[in-house]
Design a protein around this motif. Structure first.
Motif, PDB file in Angstrom:
ATOM      1  N   ARG A  10      -3.561 -13.487  34.847  1.00 21.06           N
ATOM      2  CA  ARG A  10      -4.489 -14.504  35.343  1.00 21.06           C
ATOM      3  C   ARG A  10      -4.944 -14.162  36.763  1.00 21.06           C
ATOM      4  NH1 ARG A  10      -6.200 -17.618  30.975  1.00 21.06           N
ATOM      5  NH2 ARG A  10      -4.384 -18.265  29.754  1.00 21.06           N
ATOM      6  N   GLU A  11      -4.006 -13.723  37.592  1.00 20.13           N
ATOM      7  CA  GLU A  11      -4.346 -13.339  38.966  1.00 20.13           C
ATOM      8  C   GLU A  11      -5.316 -12.166  38.995  1.00 20.13           C
ATOM      9  OE1 GLU A  11      -0.753 -12.550  41.047  1.00 20.13           O
ATOM     10  OE2 GLU A  11      -0.050 -14.637  41.020  1.00 20.13           O
ATOM     11  N   GLN A  12      -5.225 -11.302  37.975  1.00 20.27           N
ATOM     12  CA  GLN A  12      -6.101 -10.130  37.908  1.00 20.27           C
ATOM     13  C   GLN A  12      -7.449 -10.439  37.251  1.00 20.27           C
ATOM     14  OE1 GLN A  12      -3.798  -7.081  35.903  1.00 20.27           O
ATOM     15  NE2 GLN A  12      -2.050  -7.371  37.276  1.00 20.27           N
ATOM     16  N   GLY A  13      -7.651 -11.704  36.897  1.00 18.81           N
ATOM     17  CA  GLY A  13      -8.963 -12.107  36.393  1.00 18.81           C
ATOM     18  C   GLY A  13      -9.058 -12.339  34.904  1.00 18.81           C
ATOM     19  N   ALA A  14      -7.956 -12.251  34.167  1.00 16.96           N
ATOM     20  CA  ALA A  14      -8.012 -12.478  32.719  1.00 16.96           C
ATOM     21  C   ALA A  14      -8.332 -13.941  32.433  1.00 16.96           C
ATOM     22  CB  ALA A  14      -6.688 -12.099  32.082  1.00 16.96           C
ATOM     23  N   LYS A  15      -9.301 -14.176  31.566  1.00 15.77           N
ATOM     24  CA  LYS A  15      -9.668 -15.531  31.174  1.00 15.77           C
ATOM     25  C   LYS A  15      -8.987 -15.944  29.870  1.00 15.77           C
ATOM     26  CE  LYS A  15     -12.377 -15.854  34.682  1.00 15.77           C
ATOM     27  NZ  LYS A  15     -11.938 -16.666  35.853  1.00 15.77           N
ATOM     28  N   LEU A  16      -8.697 -14.950  29.029  1.00 11.45           N
ATOM     29  CA  LEU A  16      -8.019 -15.188  27.750  1.00 11.45           C
ATOM     30  C   LEU A  16      -6.782 -14.298  27.723  1.00 11.45           C
ATOM     31  CD1 LEU A  16      -8.279 -16.509  24.836  1.00 11.45           C
ATOM     32  CD2 LEU A  16      -9.334 -14.343  24.153  1.00 11.45           C
ATOM     33  N   VAL A  17      -5.599 -14.874  27.535  1.00 17.67           N
ATOM     34  CA  VAL A  17      -4.352 -14.100  27.537  1.00 17.67           C
ATOM     35  C   VAL A  17      -3.750 -14.135  26.130  1.00 17.67           C
ATOM     36  CG1 VAL A  17      -2.030 -13.864  28.484  1.00 17.67           C
ATOM     37  CG2 VAL A  17      -3.925 -14.546  29.971  1.00 17.67           C
ATOM     38  N   ILE A  18      -3.573 -12.950  25.559  1.00 18.24           N
ATOM     39  CA  ILE A  18      -3.086 -12.807  24.186  1.00 18.24           C
ATOM     40  C   ILE A  18      -1.761 -12.064  24.183  1.00 18.24           C
ATOM     41  CG2 ILE A  18      -3.557 -11.835  21.904  1.00 18.24           C
ATOM     42  CD1 ILE A  18      -6.530 -11.987  22.539  1.00 18.24           C
ATOM     43  N   ALA A  19      -0.789 -12.591  23.456  1.00 13.21           N
ATOM     44  CA  ALA A  19       0.472 -11.883  23.213  1.00 13.21           C
ATOM     45  C   ALA A  19       0.419 -11.294  21.812  1.00 13.21           C
ATOM     46  CB  ALA A  19       1.664 -12.829  23.347  1.00 13.21           C
ATOM     47  N   LEU A  20       0.494  -9.967  21.727  1.00 11.52           N
ATOM     48  CA  LEU A  20       0.696  -9.310  20.445  1.00 11.52           C
ATOM     49  C   LEU A  20       2.199  -9.287  20.216  1.00 11.52           C
ATOM     50  CD1 LEU A  20      -1.629  -6.193  20.921  1.00 11.52           C
ATOM     51  CD2 LEU A  20      -2.253  -8.525  20.310  1.00 11.52           C
ATOM     52  N   THR A  21       2.657  -9.769  19.075  1.00 10.41           N
ATOM     53  CA  THR A  21       4.096  -9.867  18.852  1.00 10.41           C
ATOM     54  C   THR A  21       4.486  -9.240  17.523  1.00 10.41           C
ATOM     55  OG1 THR A  21       4.097 -12.013  17.704  1.00 10.41           O
ATOM     56  CG2 THR A  21       4.112 -12.054  20.116  1.00 10.41           C
ATOM     57  N   HIS A  22       5.745  -8.836  17.463  1.00  6.87           N
ATOM     58  CA  HIS A  22       6.325  -8.372  16.201  1.00  6.87           C
ATOM     59  C   HIS A  22       7.702  -8.999  16.100  1.00  6.87           C
ATOM     60  CE1 HIS A  22       6.123  -5.699  12.709  1.00  6.87           C
ATOM     61  NE2 HIS A  22       7.434  -5.557  12.851  1.00  6.87           N
ATOM     62  N   MET A  23       7.732 -10.234  15.599  1.00 11.33           N
ATOM     63  CA  MET A  23       8.987 -10.962  15.482  1.00 11.33           C
ATOM     64  C   MET A  23       8.829 -12.099  14.485  1.00 11.33           C
ATOM     65  SD  MET A  23       9.108 -12.419  19.374  1.00 11.33           S
ATOM     66  CE  MET A  23       7.829 -13.424  20.112  1.00 11.33           C
ATOM     67  N   ARG A  24       9.954 -12.696  14.111  1.00 11.37           N
ATOM     68  CA  ARG A  24       9.962 -13.743  13.102  1.00 11.37           C
ATOM     69  C   ARG A  24       9.283 -15.016  13.606  1.00 11.37           C
ATOM     70  NH1 ARG A  24      10.518 -10.871   8.659  1.00 11.37           N
ATOM     71  NH2 ARG A  24      12.514  -9.817   8.477  1.00 11.37           N
ATOM     72  N   TRP A  25       8.895 -15.861  12.621  1.00 10.13           N
ATOM     73  CA  TRP A  25       8.179 -17.090  12.930  1.00 10.13           C
ATOM     74  C   TRP A  25       8.890 -17.940  13.977  1.00 10.13           C
ATOM     75  CZ3 TRP A  25       3.549 -19.008  12.633  1.00 10.13           C
ATOM     76  CH2 TRP A  25       2.660 -18.571  11.651  1.00 10.13           C
ATOM     77  N   HIS A  26      10.210 -18.113  13.820  1.00  9.71           N
ATOM     78  CA  HIS A  26      10.897 -19.030  14.730  1.00  9.71           C
ATOM     79  C   HIS A  26      10.842 -18.528  16.168  1.00  9.71           C
ATOM     80  CE1 HIS A  26      14.243 -16.227  13.748  1.00  9.71           C
ATOM     81  NE2 HIS A  26      14.675 -16.508  14.958  1.00  9.71           N
ATOM     82  N   ASN A  27      10.772 -17.212  16.352  1.00 12.78           N
ATOM     83  CA  ASN A  27      10.649 -16.668  17.706  1.00 12.78           C
ATOM     84  C   ASN A  27       9.229 -16.830  18.248  1.00 12.78           C
ATOM     85  OD1 ASN A  27      13.347 -15.774  18.171  1.00 12.78           O
ATOM     86  ND2 ASN A  27      12.998 -14.081  16.776  1.00 12.78           N
ATOM     87  N   ASP A  28       8.226 -16.657  17.380  1.00 14.42           N
ATOM     88  CA  ASP A  28       6.851 -16.914  17.819  1.00 14.42           C
ATOM     89  C   ASP A  28       6.665 -18.384  18.189  1.00 14.42           C
ATOM     90  OD1 ASP A  28       5.450 -14.423  17.744  1.00 14.42           O
ATOM     91  OD2 ASP A  28       5.556 -14.460  15.568  1.00 14.42           O
ATOM     92  N   ILE A  29       7.296 -19.257  17.416  1.00 16.78           N
ATOM     93  CA  ILE A  29       7.201 -20.696  17.719  1.00 16.78           C
ATOM     94  C   ILE A  29       7.886 -21.008  19.047  1.00 16.78           C
ATOM     95  CG2 ILE A  29       7.993 -22.975  16.972  1.00 16.78           C
ATOM     96  CD1 ILE A  29       7.534 -21.983  14.073  1.00 16.78           C
ATOM     97  N   ARG A  30       9.038 -20.399  19.281  1.00 20.22           N
ATOM     98  CA  ARG A  30       9.710 -20.599  20.578  1.00 20.22           C
ATOM     99  C   ARG A  30       8.831 -20.074  21.713  1.00 20.22           C
ATOM    100  NH1 ARG A  30      13.536 -16.892  23.572  1.00 20.22           N
ATOM    101  NH2 ARG A  30      14.040 -18.140  25.397  1.00 20.22           N
ATOM    102  N   LEU A  31       8.200 -18.926  21.508  1.00 19.09           N
ATOM    103  CA  LEU A  31       7.319 -18.356  22.525  1.00 19.09           C
ATOM    104  C   LEU A  31       6.196 -19.333  22.852  1.00 19.09           C
ATOM    105  CD1 LEU A  31       6.326 -15.980  24.289  1.00 19.09           C
ATOM    106  CD2 LEU A  31       5.163 -15.094  22.245  1.00 19.09           C
ATOM    107  N   ALA A  32       5.580 -19.915  21.822  1.00 22.24           N
ATOM    108  CA  ALA A  32       4.498 -20.871  22.045  1.00 22.24           C
ATOM    109  C   ALA A  32       5.003 -22.140  22.722  1.00 22.24           C
ATOM    110  CB  ALA A  32       3.823 -21.212  20.721  1.00 22.24           C
ATOM    111  N   SER A  33       6.200 -22.558  22.365  1.00 20.70           N
ATOM    112  CA  SER A  33       6.749 -23.820  22.884  1.00 20.70           C
ATOM    113  C   SER A  33       7.178 -23.723  24.330  1.00 20.70           C
ATOM    114  CB  SER A  33       7.945 -24.259  22.028  1.00 20.70           C
ATOM    115  OG  SER A  33       7.573 -24.450  20.684  1.00 20.70           O
ATOM    116  N   GLU A  34       7.735 -22.583  24.734  1.00 17.09           N
ATOM    117  CA  GLU A  34       8.384 -22.473  26.037  1.00 17.09           C
ATOM    118  C   GLU A  34       7.614 -21.658  27.070  1.00 17.09           C
ATOM    119  OE1 GLU A  34      12.445 -21.216  25.629  1.00 17.09           O
ATOM    120  OE2 GLU A  34      12.807 -22.514  23.890  1.00 17.09           O
ATOM    121  N   SER A  35       6.619 -20.912  26.644  1.00 12.80           N
ATOM    122  CA  SER A  35       5.915 -20.055  27.599  1.00 12.80           C
ATOM    123  C   SER A  35       4.808 -20.823  28.313  1.00 12.80           C
ATOM    124  CB  SER A  35       5.322 -18.837  26.887  1.00 12.80           C
ATOM    125  OG  SER A  35       4.330 -19.236  25.958  1.00 12.80           O
ATOM    126  N   ARG A  36       4.346 -20.248  29.415  1.00 10.95           N
ATOM    127  CA  ARG A  36       3.251 -20.829  30.199  1.00 10.95           C
ATOM    128  C   ARG A  36       2.182 -19.768  30.415  1.00 10.95           C
ATOM    129  NH1 ARG A  36       7.916 -21.833  32.770  1.00 10.95           N
ATOM    130  NH2 ARG A  36       7.426 -20.257  34.354  1.00 10.95           N
TER     131      ARG A  36
END
Length: 548
Positions: free
Chosen positions: A188-214
């Motif tokens: 964000r500091e470098q100017g990104a307007k859209l931040v995307i995480a490419l992931t390779h992990m199970r659903w419950h970990n992706d859900i935790r990532l969405a729930s707890e990340s900022r």
């Protein structure tokens, strides 16, 4: 777009009234480059045609890992053919999946520079280089359609323990939420307007990532092979199936309040699509030279083999019984233990001829089979590990021979196996006794959670170990010898007929003895589901319920 099978995701509202500022095409977990017979047929050539339908939109193409293995071709090329395929498909970025490491870091680092796009891996570091494993990019900003997109690649810790070519002690893992928070702020500091995480992990970990990340906007995931779209905490999570059968078309729009919104469409690769000529030539170039070998019939099946992922990773199955029987016969062990993640075809194999291609789809990895001396206590702990994540489609779920056991799926993980039900060769397990257990070298290294077998004495040197797929070929050939369908010139009839009390031998002898005059005998007798693994509901039921 009339040629494309498309459906809107019910999880995401339509954004037709808003201007699309970016279109993303996403896919993941692509192993087989040829089409199958069932719809959606998939195949890289038709997948390329499906992608071209959206070429006018200048789409941003994202891949979420697992392509170099396992597949029939990968056994021969070590994944090299996927370099040409993904380059031609116009992929713009990717995240490493666990199977990118199947042939070792050296092979991975030889192949990735030949690809026209960057691979990300943000939260796993190599102790030898102090850089990310496989030299994956930590983060980057790419500008597409005037949008500055911040990217990172995140993976779960679970599959790091399954890597057969990487010692877990030689890598450093950083929690994906911690990494996402740090990198999102930097991007964000470098100017990104859209931040995307490419992931390779199970659903419950992706859900935790969405729930707890900022700071994340989108999570484009892999590792789970089922198609799915979910919005969690205002963050869209997308997984796009597997095997070039589906892709996701994600339209990113900017709302009136300057926030991003998304419309996600599931695109299916159907048979009516014409095959892209350039991709088809690549596929043919790799496949034509080995067709005569792969088409060789190695046996005939008298019943269907059920190799579906949902079958082999949740219970006893005939394909697991067949293979573990063969492991016993080849090694003369008392018990055979196989992690079901070994079985990769994810399909039902019909009665009739079984070809080398079929076998390599089932067992695409050259796995060494060893025999270890394990105590009854270690065996018991191994069974507990095997069922600890049930009913998840976990590759650690066991397929077994020479042993049977019951477990209560309602009990806590680690306390599910009912001790009094565990029998080895028909006798109650003695936890103090040592047993000879056939298993893949992979499990002797403690992979898939089977750490209890690390350090167990080996019955023979690794140099003398047999390849699992070779064991199956020998098993089928032995069956032909026993039936008199093939002459054994040397007198060495391989493992099968040396084990006189083998369940497969008994079945073969029975089929030969019961044959009517003039009747043909099936070349391969496949064991059924015999109650080797079954459920016991100790609190809700008193009766034993067979798995199956």
């Amino acid at each position: 777009m009339s040629n494309i099978s498309s459906e809107s995701s019910p999880a995401v509202p339509s954004c037709k009234e808003l201007e699309v500022v970016l279109t993303i095409l996403h896919f993941n977990d692509a192993y087989e480059i040829e089409a199958r017979s069932e719809e959606p047929v998939g195949g890289a050539a038709r997948f390329a045609t499906a992608m071209k339908e959206f070429q006018a939109l200048n789409p941003f193409v994202v891949f979420s890992g697992d392509c170099l293995n396992p597949s029939v071709l990968s056994t021969i090329t070590k994944g090299k053919h996927m370099v040409d395929i993904l380059n031609k498909l116009g992929v713009h970025c990717a995240v490493y999946g666990n199977h990118e490491f199947d042939f070792g870091v050296d092979v991975l680092e030889e192949l990735t520079p030949q690809m026209t796009f960057p691979w990300f891996l943000s939260n796993v570091y190599d102790r030898f280089t102090n850089k990310t494993l496989g030299h994956g990019l930590v983060s980057n900003i790419l500008e597409w359609n005037g949008q500055k997109i911040g990217l990172m690649g995140l993976v779960e810790e679970d599959w790091l323990d399954t890597l057969g070519t990487v010692d877990r002690n030689n890598i450093i893992y950083v929690d994906y939420v911690e990494t996402a928070n740090s990198l999102s702020a930097e991007l964000r500091e470098q100017g990104a307007k859209l931040v995307i995480a490419l992931t390779h992990m199970r659903w419950h970990n992706d859900i935790r990532l969405a729930s707890e990340s900022r700071g994340l906007d989108l999570i484009l995931g892999g590792h789970d092979h089922e198609y799915g779209v979910l919005e969690v905490n205002g963050i869209l999570i997308v997984k796009s199936g597997s095997e070039f059968r589906y892709m996701s078309k994600i339209d990113v729009v900017r709302d009136h309040d300057m926030t991003f919104k998304y419309s996600c469409h599931k695109i299916s690769t159907m048979k009516h699509l014409e095959e892209d000529n350039e991709i088809k030539q690549i596929v043919n170039g790799y496949t034509n030279n080995i067709q005569h070998v792969l088409g060789e019939v190695i046996c005939h099946m008298d019943i269907e083999l059920d190799g579906r992922c949902a079958t082999v990773r949740r219970g006893e199955c005939n394909i697991g019984n067949l293979i573990t029987n063969a492991m016993l016969e080849a090694t003369h062990a008392e018990v055979a233990l196989l992690n079901s993640g070994t079985l990769r075809s994810d399909r039902i194999h019909p009665t009739g001829p079984l070809t080398m291609r079929d076998l390599l789809q089932i067992l695409p990895i050259n796995d060494l089979v060893l025999v270890v001396e394990a105590t009854g206590q270690q065996l018991y702990e191994g069974l507990e590990n095997g069922v600890r994540n049930y009913p998840e489609l976990d590759g650690r779920f066991p397929q077994v021979a020479g042993i049977q056991f019951g477990f209560d799926p309602n009990k806590k993980p680690g306390a599910r196996v009912i001790a009094k039900t565990v029998k080895v060769q028909g006798k109650i397990l003695d936890k103090a006794r040592r047993y000879l257990v056939a298993m893949k070298e992979y499990l002797t290294k403690g992979k898939d959670g089977y750490t209890m077998f690390q350090g167990c004495p080996l019955s023979f040197d690794i140099e003398n170990a047999q390849i699992l797929s070779t064991i199956l070929v020998n098993h089928f050939e032995s069956g032909m010898i026993v039936r008199g369908l093939k002459t054994c010139r040397s007198g060495h009839r391989m493992g099968l007929i040396k084990v006189s009390d083998s369940p497969s031998v008994s079945a073969i002898e029975k089929s030969v003895n019961e044959k009517l005059p003039g009747e043909a005998v099936s070349v391969a007798v496949v064991p059924g589901v015999e109650g080797r693994i079954y459920h016991i509901f100790t609190e809700s039921q008193s009766e034993t319920e067979a798995e199956g």
